[in-house]
Design a protein around this motif. Structure first.
Motif, PDB file in Angstrom:
ATOM      1  N   VAL A 168     -11.285   1.423  12.489  1.00 39.84           N
ATOM      2  CA  VAL A 168     -10.972   0.327  12.552  1.00 39.84           C
ATOM      3  C   VAL A 168      -9.833   0.449  13.694  1.00 39.84           C
ATOM      4  O   VAL A 168      -9.293  -0.798  14.253  1.00 39.84           O
ATOM      5  CB  VAL A 168     -10.076  -0.184  11.399  1.00 39.84           C
ATOM      6  N   CYS A 199       0.725  -1.146  -0.032  1.00 38.33           N
ATOM      7  CA  CYS A 199       0.007   0.117  -0.112  1.00 38.33           C
ATOM      8  C   CYS A 199       1.054   1.215   0.111  1.00 38.33           C
ATOM      9  O   CYS A 199       2.024   1.194   0.233  1.00 38.33           O
ATOM     10  CB  CYS A 199      -0.944   0.079   1.438  1.00 38.33           C
ATOM     11  N   PHE A 221      -9.121  -6.058  12.258  1.00 41.38           N
ATOM     12  CA  PHE A 221      -8.039  -5.197  11.617  1.00 41.38           C
ATOM     13  C   PHE A 221      -6.609  -5.560  12.265  1.00 41.38           C
ATOM     14  O   PHE A 221      -6.496  -5.826  13.398  1.00 41.38           O
ATOM     15  CB  PHE A 221      -8.063  -3.634  12.096  1.00 41.38           C
ATOM     16  N   TYR A 278      -8.065   3.744   3.511  1.00 44.39           N
ATOM     17  CA  TYR A 278      -8.204   4.016   4.789  1.00 44.39           C
ATOM     18  C   TYR A 278      -7.912   5.609   4.907  1.00 44.39           C
ATOM     19  O   TYR A 278      -6.898   6.076   4.097  1.00 44.39           O
ATOM     20  CB  TYR A 278      -7.443   3.434   5.812  1.00 44.39           C
ATOM     21  N   ARG A 297      -4.784   1.111  -0.821  1.00 45.23           N
ATOM     22  CA  ARG A 297      -4.529  -0.008  -1.205  1.00 45.23           C
ATOM     23  C   ARG A 297      -4.722  -0.251  -2.766  1.00 45.23           C
ATOM     24  O   ARG A 297      -5.157   0.725  -3.491  1.00 45.23           O
ATOM     25  CB  ARG A 297      -5.347  -0.896  -0.530  1.00 45.23           C
ATOM     26  N   ARG A 320     -16.503   4.221   6.464  1.00 47.29           N
ATOM     27  CA  ARG A 320     -16.321   5.041   7.764  1.00 47.29           C
ATOM     28  C   ARG A 320     -16.484   4.511   8.902  1.00 47.29           C
ATOM     29  O   ARG A 320     -16.679   5.028  10.058  1.00 47.29           O
ATOM     30  CB  ARG A 320     -17.314   6.247   7.643  1.00 47.29           C
ATOM     31  N   ILE A 365      -7.104   8.799   7.740  1.00 48.05           N
ATOM     32  CA  ILE A 365      -6.696   8.898   9.119  1.00 48.05           C
ATOM     33  C   ILE A 365      -7.407  10.577   9.445  1.00 48.05           C
ATOM     34  O   ILE A 365      -6.869  11.431   8.868  1.00 48.05           O
ATOM     35  CB  ILE A 365      -5.445   8.548   9.393  1.00 48.05           C
ATOM     36  N   ARG A 375      -4.168   9.600   4.037  1.00 47.51           N
ATOM     37  CA  ARG A 375      -5.038   8.793   3.301  1.00 47.51           C
ATOM     38  C   ARG A 375      -3.750   7.681   2.875  1.00 47.51           C
ATOM     39  O   ARG A 375      -2.706   7.778   2.640  1.00 47.51           O
ATOM     40  CB  ARG A 375      -5.545   9.172   1.986  1.00 47.51           C
ATOM     41  N   VAL A 411      -8.636   5.754  12.486  1.00 42.76           N
ATOM     42  CA  VAL A 411      -8.312   5.254  11.149  1.00 42.76           C
ATOM     43  C   VAL A 411      -9.820   4.697  10.610  1.00 42.76           C
ATOM     44  O   VAL A 411     -10.478   3.769  11.449  1.00 42.76           O
ATOM     45  CB  VAL A 411      -7.238   4.125  11.343  1.00 42.76           C
ATOM     46  N   LEU A 412     -10.147   5.132   9.581  1.00 45.28           N
ATOM     47  CA  LEU A 412     -11.481   4.864   9.143  1.00 45.28           C
ATOM     48  C   LEU A 412     -11.384   3.998   8.005  1.00 45.28           C
ATOM     49  O   LEU A 412     -10.521   4.629   6.843  1.00 45.28           O
ATOM     50  CB  LEU A 412     -12.472   5.988   8.862  1.00 45.28           C
ATOM     51  N   ASP A 413     -12.206   3.108   7.597  1.00 46.41           N
ATOM     52  CA  ASP A 413     -12.275   2.231   6.127  1.00 46.41           C
ATOM     53  C   ASP A 413     -13.030   3.205   5.354  1.00 46.41           C
ATOM     54  O   ASP A 413     -13.697   4.319   5.705  1.00 46.41           O
ATOM     55  CB  ASP A 413     -12.462   0.953   6.376  1.00 46.41           C
ATOM     56  N   GLU A 414     -13.337   2.707   4.098  1.00 49.51           N
ATOM     57  CA  GLU A 414     -14.193   3.235   3.032  1.00 49.51           C
ATOM     58  C   GLU A 414     -15.558   3.370   3.434  1.00 49.51           C
ATOM     59  O   GLU A 414     -16.151   4.216   2.793  1.00 49.51           O
ATOM     60  CB  GLU A 414     -14.106   2.592   2.064  1.00 49.51           C
TER      61      GLU A 414
END
Length: 218
Positions: free
Chosen positions: A173, A122, A201, A152, A143, A170, A154, A140, A165-168
């Motif tokens: 994680v 990544c 995670f 992700y 991946r 929201r 931040i 950001r 830290v948020l995934d796509e």
């Protein structure tokens, strides 16, 4: 030094599971390492190497056991940081991209970099928006194929040790929080903090994100 870190397990407030403010419905616990229960894992991060003459990081779990380490020999900032497990086996390498750009990229590799042809798993980019300087987005992590919908983000403040830290979708994680003490008026400062990793995670990858933020903002 490791004895000092182990002592931190007995000096923190007991943090109960509570909903995240991110609206994702996930729960975040304090000193629970998630071993066997499948819940969030709490790691104590010390921004210091265990070895004399090195800078780096030392990471322990809630039982006081060493989990991860980063040893930067010579005490200088490096273009590459290797995240190792407790026995010194490389897990991930964080490296600044060598391409000349207005905004620097950082790359994350599996294990230790063995050749110039090794592909990163990544990449990360520091958020820069001169039109909205107070925006809370820090960086950001992309991946493959490195697009806006696959990675992700931040948010928060790494300087204040308060990040999510948020995934796509929201979902939160992982989080970075200040280390609280049971003694009123006593603080660990910014060198010791908590990394909370939610179920599903990878904690090693979460620690790599900590290294990315440290390179970007300190």
């Amino acid at each position: 030094m490791l004895r000092f870190l182990k002592s931190l397990s007995g000096t923190v407030h007991e943090e109960r599971c509570q909903p995240s403010n991110g609206g994702d419905g996930a729960t975040h616990c304090g000193d629970d390492d998630g071993g066997g229960g499948g819940g969030p894992r709490s790691l104590t991060v010390w921004r210091k190497s265990l070895f004399v003459g090195c800078s780096g990081f030392t990471v322990i779990n809630s039982d006081g056991n060493l989990v991860y380490r980063v040893d930067n020999y010579g005490g200088r900032r490096r273009q590459e940081l290797v995240l190792m497990d407790a026995s010194g086996i490389p897990i991930l390498t964080v490296a600044r991209s060598k391409k000349l750009k207005m905004v620097d990229d950082w790359l994350v590799f599996k294990g230790e970099i063995s050749s110039n042809k090794q592909k990163p798993i990544c990449c990360a980019r520091k958020h820069l928006d001169i039109l909205r300087p107070k925006v809370k987005r820090l960086a950001r992590v992309y991946r493959d194929p490195y697009d806006e919908s696959n990675g992700y983000v931040i948010e928060g403040s790494y300087m204040n040790r308060s990040c999510k830290v948020l995934d796509e979708s929201r979902n939160v994680v992982a989080e970075i929080r200040r280390k609280e003490t049971a003694m009123e008026g006593v603080s660990f400062g910014q060198e010791v903090f908590v990394l909370i990793v939610n179920q599903g995670f990878d904690s090693g990858f979460a620690m790599a994100i900590v290294l990315l933020l440290d390179q970007m903002f300190l």
